[in-house]
Each structure stands twice: as C-alpha cells, then as structure tokens.
Write a protein that holds these residues in place. Structure first.
Motif, PDB file in Angstrom:
ATOM      1  N   LEU A 136      45.565  25.934  36.117  1.00  0.00           N
ATOM      2  CA  LEU A 136      44.555  26.718  36.822  1.00  0.00           C
ATOM      3  C   LEU A 136      43.897  25.919  37.934  1.00  0.00           C
ATOM      4  O   LEU A 136      43.269  24.895  37.691  1.00  0.00           O
ATOM      5  CB  LEU A 136      43.485  27.185  35.837  1.00  0.00           C
ATOM      6  CG  LEU A 136      42.366  28.060  36.423  1.00  0.00           C
ATOM      7  CD1 LEU A 136      42.898  29.443  36.759  1.00  0.00           C
ATOM      8  CD2 LEU A 136      41.198  28.155  35.455  1.00  0.00           C
ATOM      9  N   TYR A 137      44.049  26.398  39.161  1.00  0.00           N
ATOM     10  CA  TYR A 137      43.352  25.830  40.327  1.00  0.00           C
ATOM     11  C   TYR A 137      42.032  26.554  40.537  1.00  0.00           C
ATOM     12  O   TYR A 137      41.945  27.774  40.395  1.00  0.00           O
ATOM     13  CB  TYR A 137      44.204  25.983  41.588  1.00  0.00           C
ATOM     14  CG  TYR A 137      43.396  25.837  42.871  1.00  0.00           C
ATOM     15  CD1 TYR A 137      43.240  24.598  43.483  1.00  0.00           C
ATOM     16  CD2 TYR A 137      42.754  26.938  43.448  1.00  0.00           C
ATOM     17  CE1 TYR A 137      42.474  24.459  44.642  1.00  0.00           C
ATOM     18  CE2 TYR A 137      41.994  26.807  44.605  1.00  0.00           C
ATOM     19  CZ  TYR A 137      41.856  25.570  45.195  1.00  0.00           C
ATOM     20  OH  TYR A 137      41.092  25.430  46.325  1.00  0.00           O
ATOM     21  N   LYS A 138      40.993  25.787  40.921  1.00  0.00           N
ATOM     22  CA  LYS A 138      39.756  26.401  41.402  1.00  0.00           C
ATOM     23  C   LYS A 138      39.054  25.445  42.355  1.00  0.00           C
ATOM     24  O   LYS A 138      39.123  24.221  42.208  1.00  0.00           O
ATOM     25  CB  LYS A 138      38.819  26.781  40.252  1.00  0.00           C
ATOM     26  CG  LYS A 138      38.363  25.639  39.364  1.00  0.00           C
ATOM     27  CD  LYS A 138      37.463  26.163  38.251  1.00  0.00           C
ATOM     28  CE  LYS A 138      37.033  25.056  37.301  1.00  0.00           C
ATOM     29  NZ  LYS A 138      36.158  25.582  36.218  1.00  0.00           N
ATOM     30  N   ASP A 139      38.401  25.997  43.359  1.00  0.00           N
ATOM     31  CA  ASP A 139      37.624  25.212  44.321  1.00  0.00           C
ATOM     32  C   ASP A 139      36.194  25.083  43.807  1.00  0.00           C
ATOM     33  O   ASP A 139      35.598  26.054  43.341  1.00  0.00           O
ATOM     34  CB  ASP A 139      37.653  25.861  45.702  1.00  0.00           C
ATOM     35  CG  ASP A 139      37.305  27.347  45.678  1.00  0.00           C
ATOM     36  OD1 ASP A 139      37.898  28.083  44.864  1.00  0.00           O
ATOM     37  OD2 ASP A 139      36.438  27.786  46.457  1.00  0.00           O
ATOM     38  N   VAL A 140      35.634  23.868  43.882  1.00  0.00           N
ATOM     39  CA  VAL A 140      34.336  23.595  43.264  1.00  0.00           C
ATOM     40  C   VAL A 140      33.545  22.583  44.099  1.00  0.00           C
ATOM     41  O   VAL A 140      34.062  21.970  45.035  1.00  0.00           O
ATOM     42  CB  VAL A 140      34.517  23.009  41.833  1.00  0.00           C
ATOM     43  CG1 VAL A 140      35.147  24.017  40.888  1.00  0.00           C
ATOM     44  CG2 VAL A 140      35.345  21.731  41.859  1.00  0.00           C
ATOM     45  N   ASN A 141      32.271  22.421  43.738  1.00  0.00           N
ATOM     46  CA  ASN A 141      31.437  21.265  44.126  1.00  0.00           C
ATOM     47  C   ASN A 141      31.128  21.149  45.615  1.00  0.00           C
ATOM     48  O   ASN A 141      30.911  20.047  46.105  1.00  0.00           O
ATOM     49  CB  ASN A 141      32.080  19.952  43.654  1.00  0.00           C
ATOM     50  CG  ASN A 141      32.171  19.861  42.145  1.00  0.00           C
ATOM     51  OD1 ASN A 141      31.494  20.596  41.437  1.00  0.00           O
ATOM     52  ND2 ASN A 141      33.002  18.968  41.651  1.00  0.00           N
ATOM     53  N   ARG A 142      31.076  22.271  46.323  1.00  0.00           N
ATOM     54  CA  ARG A 142      30.679  22.234  47.721  1.00  0.00           C
ATOM     55  C   ARG A 142      29.732  23.394  48.027  1.00  0.00           C
ATOM     56  O   ARG A 142      29.789  24.447  47.389  1.00  0.00           O
ATOM     57  CB  ARG A 142      31.905  22.297  48.647  1.00  0.00           C
ATOM     58  CG  ARG A 142      32.789  21.060  48.603  1.00  0.00           C
ATOM     59  CD  ARG A 142      32.060  19.819  49.071  1.00  0.00           C
ATOM     60  NE  ARG A 142      32.903  18.628  49.094  1.00  0.00           N
ATOM     61  CZ  ARG A 142      32.993  17.759  48.089  1.00  0.00           C
ATOM     62  NH1 ARG A 142      32.324  17.969  46.954  1.00  0.00           N
ATOM     63  NH2 ARG A 142      33.745  16.685  48.213  1.00  0.00           N
ATOM     64  N   HIS A 143      28.836  23.174  49.018  1.00  0.00           N
ATOM     65  CA  HIS A 143      27.961  24.245  49.461  1.00  0.00           C
ATOM     66  C   HIS A 143      28.773  25.392  50.038  1.00  0.00           C
ATOM     67  O   HIS A 143      29.782  25.179  50.714  1.00  0.00           O
ATOM     68  CB  HIS A 143      26.995  23.743  50.548  1.00  0.00           C
ATOM     69  CG  HIS A 143      25.938  22.817  50.027  1.00  0.00           C
ATOM     70  ND1 HIS A 143      24.890  23.252  49.263  1.00  0.00           N
ATOM     71  CD2 HIS A 143      25.760  21.483  50.193  1.00  0.00           C
ATOM     72  CE1 HIS A 143      24.092  22.227  48.959  1.00  0.00           C
ATOM     73  NE2 HIS A 143      24.615  21.132  49.509  1.00  0.00           N
ATOM     74  N   PRO A 144      28.356  26.646  49.794  1.00  0.00           N
ATOM     75  CA  PRO A 144      29.033  27.764  50.451  1.00  0.00           C
ATOM     76  C   PRO A 144      28.891  27.657  51.971  1.00  0.00           C
ATOM     77  O   PRO A 144      27.818  27.348  52.484  1.00  0.00           O
ATOM     78  CB  PRO A 144      28.288  28.997  49.920  1.00  0.00           C
ATOM     79  CG  PRO A 144      27.632  28.546  48.659  1.00  0.00           C
ATOM     80  CD  PRO A 144      27.302  27.101  48.865  1.00  0.00           C
ATOM     81  N   LYS A 145      29.989  27.894  52.660  1.00  0.00           N
ATOM     82  CA  LYS A 145      29.941  27.895  54.107  1.00  0.00           C
ATOM     83  C   LYS A 145      29.183  29.137  54.601  1.00  0.00           C
ATOM     84  O   LYS A 145      29.285  30.221  54.006  1.00  0.00           O
ATOM     85  CB  LYS A 145      31.356  27.877  54.689  1.00  0.00           C
ATOM     86  CG  LYS A 145      32.108  26.584  54.413  1.00  0.00           C
ATOM     87  CD  LYS A 145      33.486  26.605  55.047  1.00  0.00           C
ATOM     88  CE  LYS A 145      34.224  25.304  54.784  1.00  0.00           C
ATOM     89  NZ  LYS A 145      35.584  25.306  55.382  1.00  0.00           N
ATOM     90  N   LEU A 146      28.443  28.969  55.682  1.00  0.00           N
ATOM     91  CA  LEU A 146      27.628  30.057  56.210  1.00  0.00           C
ATOM     92  C   LEU A 146      28.258  30.726  57.434  1.00  0.00           C
ATOM     93  O   LEU A 146      27.608  31.488  58.140  1.00  0.00           O
ATOM     94  CB  LEU A 146      26.229  29.551  56.553  1.00  0.00           C
ATOM     95  CG  LEU A 146      25.462  28.953  55.350  1.00  0.00           C
ATOM     96  CD1 LEU A 146      24.076  28.501  55.774  1.00  0.00           C
ATOM     97  CD2 LEU A 146      25.366  29.975  54.217  1.00  0.00           C
ATOM     98  N   ASP A 147      29.508  30.426  57.691  1.00  0.00           N
ATOM     99  CA  ASP A 147      30.249  31.113  58.740  1.00  0.00           C
ATOM    100  C   ASP A 147      31.678  31.302  58.263  1.00  0.00           C
ATOM    101  O   ASP A 147      32.082  30.773  57.226  1.00  0.00           O
ATOM    102  CB  ASP A 147      30.206  30.360  60.070  1.00  0.00           C
ATOM    103  CG  ASP A 147      30.792  28.957  59.958  1.00  0.00           C
ATOM    104  OD1 ASP A 147      31.928  28.812  59.451  1.00  0.00           O
ATOM    105  OD2 ASP A 147      30.122  27.992  60.371  1.00  0.00           O
ATOM    106  N   LEU A 148      32.448  32.056  58.982  1.00  0.00           N
ATOM    107  CA  LEU A 148      33.820  32.349  58.586  1.00  0.00           C
ATOM    108  C   LEU A 148      34.839  31.503  59.311  1.00  0.00           C
ATOM    109  O   LEU A 148      36.033  31.724  59.187  1.00  0.00           O
ATOM    110  CB  LEU A 148      34.119  33.836  58.838  1.00  0.00           C
ATOM    111  CG  LEU A 148      33.274  34.804  58.024  1.00  0.00           C
ATOM    112  CD1 LEU A 148      33.630  36.252  58.391  1.00  0.00           C
ATOM    113  CD2 LEU A 148      33.441  34.582  56.527  1.00  0.00           C
ATOM    114  N   ALA A 149      34.369  30.510  60.069  1.00  0.00           N
ATOM    115  CA  ALA A 149      35.291  29.671  60.825  1.00  0.00           C
ATOM    116  C   ALA A 149      36.048  28.742  59.894  1.00  0.00           C
ATOM    117  O   ALA A 149      35.537  28.339  58.862  1.00  0.00           O
ATOM    118  CB  ALA A 149      34.517  28.866  61.858  1.00  0.00           C
TER     119      ALA A 149
END
Length: 276
Positions: free
Chosen positions: A263-276
């Motif tokens: 199982l892959y999952k992305d973790v431990n970072r602030h949500p980005k506030l733009d879609l770039a």
C-alpha cells in the motif's frame, strides 16, 4: 514472516482466443481496478537505460488519475537490469521484490535481493539493479518526486525485507488486521509510505475510511472484497487498485489464506494551496 506468505508476480502472455473480452477492469473518477488478467504482453513498456527489461505501468501522474506517484511492475530477464535506473534527480522510490533474484548496488554496498526484499532509495542516491539469477526477476517499483520541507534533512536509503518487520496489530482486532511498517510514521523526512497490510480470514476494515491520502494498492496474496466509493469489488492476488484522495474505502478478507497488499500513501506534508 510465516511460510504461508507468498507474492504474486505476473508473467504476461496473451489470453486464449476463446476467452471472453469482459474482465474485472474498472476505471472511474474516484478509483481504478487493473486486474492481473489484463497484464499481458501487449501492454508492456520498455524503459530507456534498462536492458532485458519490460514493465507494466500501473499508475503515473495524470489529470484525473494518480497525482503524486508512479507505480510499475518490472520484469528483468537473466543478466538484464540498469546501471542508472532513475531519470529524475529528485525522485525517490521503493522496490519490493515479487519473484527471482536481484543484485542491488546502493551506497557502495551490494545486496542480494529475493522475494520479500524491500528497498527505499532516497532522492539523489545512485543505485543499480541486475538480475543475478537464471529466471526472470520481478519487482514492484513505486516512484515519487520528493517534496522538501523546511528544517528537514533528506531521508536515508535502506534495505530490509518483509520477514524482518513484525506486523503491528490494529487495536482490538486480535491480530486479524495488521500493518508491516517499513518507516517510522513520525519520521517526517519521509513524505510517502509503502507498507504491507495483512488481513487474516475474517479480518475487516469495519468502516469507510475517507482521507486525503492517495493510494496505490497491489495485492500480493489472497483475495478480498473492497469497498471503493459506493461499489463493492472482488479483488485477488496480482490485482492493482488506485484510490483517489477522499475515496471512501473498506474491505474484508475472503478465502482461507491471508489477504495481503502493498500500500502506497502520500504523507507528512502541508496541503498545497494551488494546483500547480
């Protein structure tokens, strides 16, 4: 790890001409199911810089599909491999061996990998892979572009194995649901995790998880029934699932063998506030 744990590796080929065209493949805007039966010879890719190698590309960054990672199943013929596998200097990866034997060079050390071996390669670390056996070697290759964060050092590369990680039981499950974690969840240097989740017969996720993490899920062994958004889908070893962020999900094990998946999952970072 017990002897009953196994790892399914696709072998390609083509279906018989009398096989019905309908498969269990599903593609929606919230999830996808790529069953092992569609991983045939006609959908393989050949990778620059690799010799004697072919790959099934299961996920890649794409509008309306995977956003944070690429996932491949790589099959290397005897003597094949790559001296410089990674074309992206900011990429990090996990290699999990399904079948055969792989000779890995990483950080000035050589490692003999076998089924169940697990490798994390940090961004910028040079490595090479070669099939050192006389049968095809197959592994899952999960790649992600590293996201630096202020005050955090780069993560460290390491080599370990499924058998070296004791599964952590989920509370109040009597061992029927457990997770083998290869990275400390509180080590913020690592911005993605690739774990092994195990359900013994009768084990279940008894609620619809709904969360921001994106998933790539490769079934290593057994079979189960997965809730994906509003659909219950039967899955079995060799199947791949992609789950978009916030896709509701639950499952239960079916059959008599452990139901296990990578199982892959992305973790431990602030949500980005733009879609770039």
């Amino acid at each position: 790890m017990t002897d009953e744990y196994t790892y399914f590796a696709p072998t390609g080929g083509l279906p018989d001409q009398n096989t019905r065209a309908r498969e269990r493949a599903v593609f929606t805007n919230s999830y996808a199911v790529i069953p092992q039966g569609v991983m045939s010879d006609i959908v393989v890719s050949y990778l620059p810089g690799w010799t004697g190698t072919r790959a099934w590309v299961l996920a890649r960054p794409l509008t309306g599909f995977a956003e944070t990672f690429a996932q491949l199943i790589v099959e290397v013929s005897p003597g094949g491999g790559a001296t410089d596998p990674e074309p992206d200097p900011m990429a990090e990866c996990v290699i999990f061996v399904l079948a055969g034997h792989v000779e890995l060079s990483l950080g000035g050390r050589d490692h003999a990998l076998e089924p169940g071996s697990y490798v994390f390669v940090a961004p910028g670390d040079a490595y090479s892979v070669k099939n050192s056996g006389d049968t095809p070697a197959t592994f899952v290759w999960v790649r992600k572009r590293y996201e630096p964060a202020p005050g955090l050092d780069l993560p460290e590369s390491f080599v370990t194995a499924d058998r070296e990680k004791a599964p952590v039981e989920m509370p109040d499950t009597q061992g029927s649901w457990s997770t083998s974690r290869f990275v400390d969840p509180e080590d913020l240097r690592y911005d993605f995790h690739v774990n092994i989740v195990t359900f013994l017969p009768g084990g279940t996720i008894p609620f619809a998880e709904t969360h921001v993490m994106e998933h790539g899920l490769y079934v290593l062994q057994g079979r189960g029934v997965y809730l994906l958004n509003q659909d219950w889908v039967e899955v079995s070893e060799g199947d791949f699932l992609w789950l978009r962020a916030f896709c509701p999900q639950a499952c239960y094990a079916a059959g008599r063998r452990p139901f296990r998946y990578l199982l892959y999952k992305d973790v431990n970072r602030h949500p980005k506030l733009d879609l770039a």
